[in-house]
Design a protein around this motif. Structure first.
Motif, PDB file in Angstrom:
ATOM      1  N   SER A 192      -2.616  -0.082  -3.445  1.00 26.13           N
ATOM      2  CA  SER A 192      -2.642   1.290  -4.253  1.00 26.13           C
ATOM      3  C   SER A 192      -3.947   1.737  -4.409  1.00 26.13           C
ATOM      4  N   GLY A 193      -5.054   0.786  -4.486  1.00 26.60           N
ATOM      5  CA  GLY A 193      -6.364   1.237  -4.623  1.00 26.60           C
ATOM      6  C   GLY A 193      -6.887   2.122  -3.404  1.00 26.60           C
ATOM      7  N   LEU A 194      -6.383   1.590  -2.094  1.00 25.15           N
ATOM      8  CA  LEU A 194      -6.736   2.302  -0.918  1.00 25.15           C
ATOM      9  C   LEU A 194      -6.069   3.614  -0.872  1.00 25.15           C
ATOM     10  N   CYS A 195      -4.936   3.653  -1.207  1.00 22.33           N
ATOM     11  CA  CYS A 195      -4.197   4.951  -1.386  1.00 22.33           C
ATOM     12  C   CYS A 195      -4.661   6.093  -2.098  1.00 22.33           C
ATOM     13  N   ASP A 196      -5.106   5.501  -3.537  1.00 28.72           N
ATOM     14  CA  ASP A 196      -5.626   6.580  -4.510  1.00 28.72           C
ATOM     15  C   ASP A 196      -6.928   6.847  -4.206  1.00 28.72           C
ATOM     16  N   ASP A 197      -7.671   6.073  -3.508  1.00 32.28           N
ATOM     17  CA  ASP A 197      -8.958   6.456  -2.901  1.00 32.28           C
ATOM     18  C   ASP A 197      -9.078   7.575  -1.653  1.00 32.28           C
ATOM     19  N   ILE A 198      -7.870   7.185  -1.091  1.00 32.82           N
ATOM     20  CA  ILE A 198      -7.594   8.144   0.074  1.00 32.82           C
ATOM     21  C   ILE A 198      -7.436   9.580  -0.443  1.00 32.82           C
ATOM     22  N   LEU A 199      -6.453   9.626  -1.496  1.00 32.42           N
ATOM     23  CA  LEU A 199      -6.055  10.832  -2.127  1.00 32.42           C
ATOM     24  C   LEU A 199      -7.079  11.639  -2.666  1.00 32.42           C
ATOM     25  N   LEU A 200      -7.936  10.614  -3.415  1.00 33.08           N
ATOM     26  CA  LEU A 200      -9.191  11.443  -4.287  1.00 33.08           C
ATOM     27  C   LEU A 200     -10.139  11.897  -3.335  1.00 33.08           C
ATOM     28  N   THR A 227       6.691   2.414  -1.689  1.00 34.74           N
ATOM     29  CA  THR A 227       6.631   3.628  -2.399  1.00 34.74           C
ATOM     30  C   THR A 227       5.528   4.152  -2.495  1.00 34.74           C
ATOM     31  N   LYS A 228       4.248   3.514  -2.459  1.00 29.68           N
ATOM     32  CA  LYS A 228       3.118   4.006  -2.463  1.00 29.68           C
ATOM     33  C   LYS A 228       2.618   4.598  -1.254  1.00 29.68           C
ATOM     34  N   LEU A 229       2.932   3.995  -0.131  1.00 32.31           N
ATOM     35  CA  LEU A 229       2.689   4.260   1.284  1.00 32.31           C
ATOM     36  C   LEU A 229       3.573   5.615   1.646  1.00 32.31           C
ATOM     37  N   HIS A 230       4.550   5.702   1.060  1.00 31.19           N
ATOM     38  CA  HIS A 230       5.628   6.830   1.500  1.00 31.19           C
ATOM     39  C   HIS A 230       4.993   8.041   0.775  1.00 31.19           C
ATOM     40  N   GLN A 231       4.545   7.771  -0.720  1.00 29.39           N
ATOM     41  CA  GLN A 231       4.312   9.112  -1.468  1.00 29.39           C
ATOM     42  C   GLN A 231       2.821   9.424  -0.843  1.00 29.39           C
TER      43      GLN A 231
END
Length: 873
Positions: A225-233, A289-293
């Motif tokens: 989740s942290g990686l995904c959030d930082d990617i989006l940021l 779910t996080k990876l899909h989103q």
């Protein structure tokens, strides 16, 4: 001295003495017990006290309060000194040449990380802590941050060379260290890109290095989740920079360098995610779910998504080449992970509007990769759930068609995207429809035979879809299958679809879709299979009319076409004559529509005119039908409206053989029906009849009865508010104007200036400028919500109808009985009225008198029963 002191400055001084004078003389084996475990806990406690002290006083900081200012600056200086002392400690341990084990320094990583976490958090919250007086202490905060970065770097270097034992305690300690570093990572994410990236690099590296020892203890979902959030940021930062450069019209070197740096940061985070998911895939079920989103959110913000941020093409290409390319192997390695598959194909998956198009792209991406994975993985994706205990999921084919159907705004615009249709050639702009069709057909070429039944079921479901464009896509793919496969396969599909059409002779959109598919497939059949089809569904048998009314005879060879034409024509005419001769009743009119439909199919699909005898026969049928059709009889009866539309359509092929009195009746009925605000399909029928009148010359003695009504009809339909009717009327009116000998009808039809302008614009092929592109896109998006709400309501009504259907043994209500009697009596009245009309036109047959007497007796009997029933009640 150290343990008994309560003075911050003295504590730091003694701590430094311990590090400088004592630490070098302690062996590595004794280091933890004799020094670290005794001094570090107090160091953490004292640093926390400094943080608390400065936070509790900082709100009163001002340039006038010199005493408080000096006190706060003194505290910050002590915090910096503590970090320097800890840096020296970590640096000394890291400089040892002998191998370091976690047992030797157990207290060091956890203590240092707690201090770092507090220091970075204080720097991050400094704006709120110092209440707008940050400039008074900014130099010391910068020093604090700089020293914290240096300390973290030293600790990471030490941990890189530190070994851990295969013990439960070491595994737990290492796991705790990684989670604390993860907390620090979230704190520094917006403070310093380099520090942020290096912190993540350390986490991923240590997780993989000690994988076997920590994999069961790590909070994998938090890391992903942290990686995904930082990617989006970082991705959103890229888009904001690119959008700013586009809107400002400039590409300043500073902005451009920052954009490129941020794109590379995106790539780093994406690579880290790919690496981590590859190593810890079995532990990521919660993270699917996080990876899909993540995938959906990224692709919803870039072109060609309707929700994309407006950026220039150069920046789009840079993002695609540097960042998006990394997500491709990410999807590939998730293919074999069942939880991800169950999520993506879930029947209950609900997505916001902006994620519907990216979901379609994701399914296509997955489908493109399936040929390179083992067959059992393909089978899992393409079969859907089979057992009740399985998580309900669709097959990939069904999911793709459903996702495609939900992309209605993208179809309406239409949306264009780049695709390579031929290998070795440059990408070309294609619609989403073309893109999906090409990729789906390409996958079918490599589809394992065992999965073909799943494809067939999904194609049939899609053909029956309420979405016309989804149905057309399925038809195109089905025709590709018929052409790519064997002739026997095509013949089998034709027979299967024909049986379905024949078993459902009613009119509904599903039958319309199936009939289009059947008509197309018939053109792809081999001649010998067409002959077998004719034997399987003989055109001379009226029971096969539900199939033949949908087919085009042009699909057959000339010999077969002649045979089918004669059989259909003779049988259809025989059916019509049977009804008109009195062997059928008016209640059988739906059955008469079948032979009329077949006659229309014969006339419209040959591409050649009927011979004179056939025209005479058909026009005679039309002449006998008109007296039976009037405005009152058709206003509320759909099957009679259908009869009327069929007769009007047939008129175009035989109008030269229709006698003048019938033409007068036809125009009178057209005028009468049009005044009753008929439904859309009836208005289309009126237009077909009007088009036919442009082909003939009307004798002078009938012109006053016909031509004014034609002008009035055209005028009325040209003013229609339904855009489809209006456009079709313009087409028919133009054709009529080009063909007719009665030119006066044309200007008389244009009775308003607005109508004249519309016709002129249509003839000149004037393109309406329309609304601005942004407004147009927003309107299309809103239309989707309206359509979805409409179809949801229709579906709910259907469910309620099924639930509220009366039981078989439920007593009939009085109102229901009254309605049944009313329907039957109305049919009797209509039948007797028709007999009366026939008596006016031709002499009665010999048997009619006795038949009327028996009907009179039956009426008398019914009258007595009604009277006796009334008295008893």
């Amino acid at each position: 001295m150290y343990n008994s002191s309560e003075n911050w400055a003295e504590d730091i001084r003694v701590f430094n003495l311990l590090m400088e004078l004592f630490l070098p003389h302690i062996s590595l084996i004794e280091l933890e017990e004799k020094i670290l475990s005794q001094v570090l806990p107090k160091a953490v406690k004292l640093f926390d006290e400094l943080i608390y002290e400065i936070s509790s006083q900082a709100t009163g900081l001002s340039s006038q309060n010199m005493e408080l200012k000096a006190s706060l600056r003194h505290i910050l200086q002590n915090m910096v000194k503590w970090l320097e002392a800890l840096t020296a400690c970590v640096g000394h341990v890291g400089s040892l040449e002998e191998p370091v084990n976690l047992d030797n320094i157990r207290s060091l990583p956890s203590s240092v990380l707690q201090v770092l976490k507090a220091a970075f958090a204080h720097c991050k919250d400094s704006d709120s802590v110092y209440s707008g007086r940050l400039h008074l202490v900014s130099d010391l905060l910068q020093a604090l941050f700089k020293e914290a970065v240096s300390l973290q770097k030293q600790l990471m270097e030490l941990m890189d060379k530190t070994a851990i034992n295969a013990s439960q305690r070491d595994s737990a300690d290492m796991s705790s260290v990684l989670h604390t570093v993860l907390d620090i990572c979230s704190i520094v994410s917006k403070m310093d890109h380099a520090l942020h990236a290096n912190t993540w690099k350390f986490i991923i590296k240590q997780c993989v290095k000690h994988q076997t020892l920590v994999e069961n203890l790590l909070q994998h979902h938090d890391i992903v989740s942290g990686l995904c959030d930082d990617i989006l940021l970082s991705f959103q930062s890229c888009l904001q920079l690119a959008e700013h450069m586009k809107l400002s019209g400039t590409r300043e070197s500073t902005d451009q360098r920052l954009f490129q740096k941020t794109v590379k940061l995106c790539r780093f985070f994406a690579n880290s995610l790919v690496h981590y998911t590859k190593e810890f895939m079995p532990f990521l079920s919660r993270s699917c779910t996080k990876l899909h989103q993540l995938y959906l959110e990224i692709h919803s913000k870039i072109s060609p998504s309707l929700y994309a941020v407006p950026i220039c093409d150069a920046h789009k290409d840079e993002i695609a080449c540097v960042f998006l390319v990394v997500l491709d192997p990410f999807i590939f390695q998730l293919l074999s992970y069942r939880p991800f598959m169950e999520l993506v194909l879930s029947e209950s998956l609900e997505l916001p509007s902006e994620h519907l198009f990216p979901q379609c792209l994701l399914l296509l991406n997955i489908m493109d990769k399936l040929p390179s994975v083992p067959e059992e993985v393909q089978t899992s994706w393409c079969t859907g759930s089979k057992f009740s205990e399985d998580t309900p999921r669709m097959s990939l084919f069904k999911g793709l068609f459903k996702s495609f159907m939900l992309c209605s705004p993208e179809h309406s615009l239409p949306l264009f995207m780049q695709d390579v249709l031929v290998k070795g050639q440059a990408p070309t702009n294609v619609t989403l429809y073309q893109h999906v069709c090409v990729h789906l057909c390409a996958y079918i070429v490599s589809l394992p035979p065992t999965l073909f039944p799943e494809l067939e079921c999904s194609l049939l479901d899609a053909v029956l879809s309420r979405s016309m464009i989804t149905s057309l896509l399925a038809m195109d793919v089905w025709c590709f299958v018929a052409r790519f496969g064997t002739a026997e396969l095509c013949a089998h599909h034709v027979q299967m679809v024909s049986v379905i059409v024949k078993s459902c002779p009613g009119d509904c959109y599903q039958i319309s879709h199936l009939s289009v598919l059947l008509r197309r497939l018939l053109f792809l059949m081999a001649p010998d299979h067409q002959a077998e089809f004719i034997k399987r569904f003989p055109p001379r048998d009226a029971e096969n009319f539900p199939v033949w009314k949908h087919l085009s005879l042009a699909a057959f060879t000339s010999d077969l076409r002649a045979q089918v034409k004669n059989d259909l024509f003779s049988t259809a005419i025989s059916q019509c004559k049977d009804w008109l001769s009195g062997k059928c009743t008016f209640r059988d009119l739906p059955q008469v529509n079948l032979p009329l439909s077949v006659l229309l199919a014969v006339c419209s699909s040959l591409g050649e005119a009927l011979d004179k005898q056939q025209e005479t026969i058909v026009s005679g049928i039309i002449g006998q039908l008109w007296p039976l059709l009037n405005t009152k009889q058709i206003s509320n009866h759909p099957y009679r409206q259908h009869t009327l539309c069929l007769v009007w359509a047939l008129l175009a092929f035989v109008i030269h053989s229709v006698d003048l009195s019938t033409l007068v009746q036809i125009v009178a009925l057209l005028s009468s029906v049009s005044g009753e605000d008929p439904p859309v399909h009836v208005r289309f029928g009126i237009l077909e009849a009007l088009a036919a009148f442009g082909k003939i010359f009307i004798p002078p003695d009938a012109q006053t009865s016909i031509l004014p009504k034609l002008s009035s009809l055209f005028s009325l339909l040209l003013a229609d508010n339904t855009w489809l009717i209006k456009h079709h009327t313009l087409e028919v009116f133009t054709q009529f104007a080009e063909e007719t000998s009665h030119e006066d009808v044309v200007p008389q039809s244009l009775n308003t200036e607005e109508t004249k302008n519309q016709v002129i614009a249509f003839l000149n092929k004037t393109v309406y400028d329309g609304e601005p592109e942004e407004t147009h896109v927003e309107r299309i998006k809103k239309e989707k919500h309206v359509l979805d709400a409409f179809f949801d309501k229709r579906a709910q009504m259907h469910v309620e109808d099924v639930i509220l259907e009366p039981l078989a043994k439920r007593a009939r209500q009085t109102d229901s009985n009254s309605e049944r009697y009313d329907v039957q009596i109305q049919m009797v009245e209509e039948a007797l009225t028709s007999v009366k009309t026939l008596l006016q036109e031709s002499p009665p047959p010999d048997w009619l008198s006795s038949k009327l007497e028996s009907i009179q007796c039956l009426l008398s009997t019914l009258q007595r029963r009604v009277q006796s029933g009334s008295h008893s009640s």
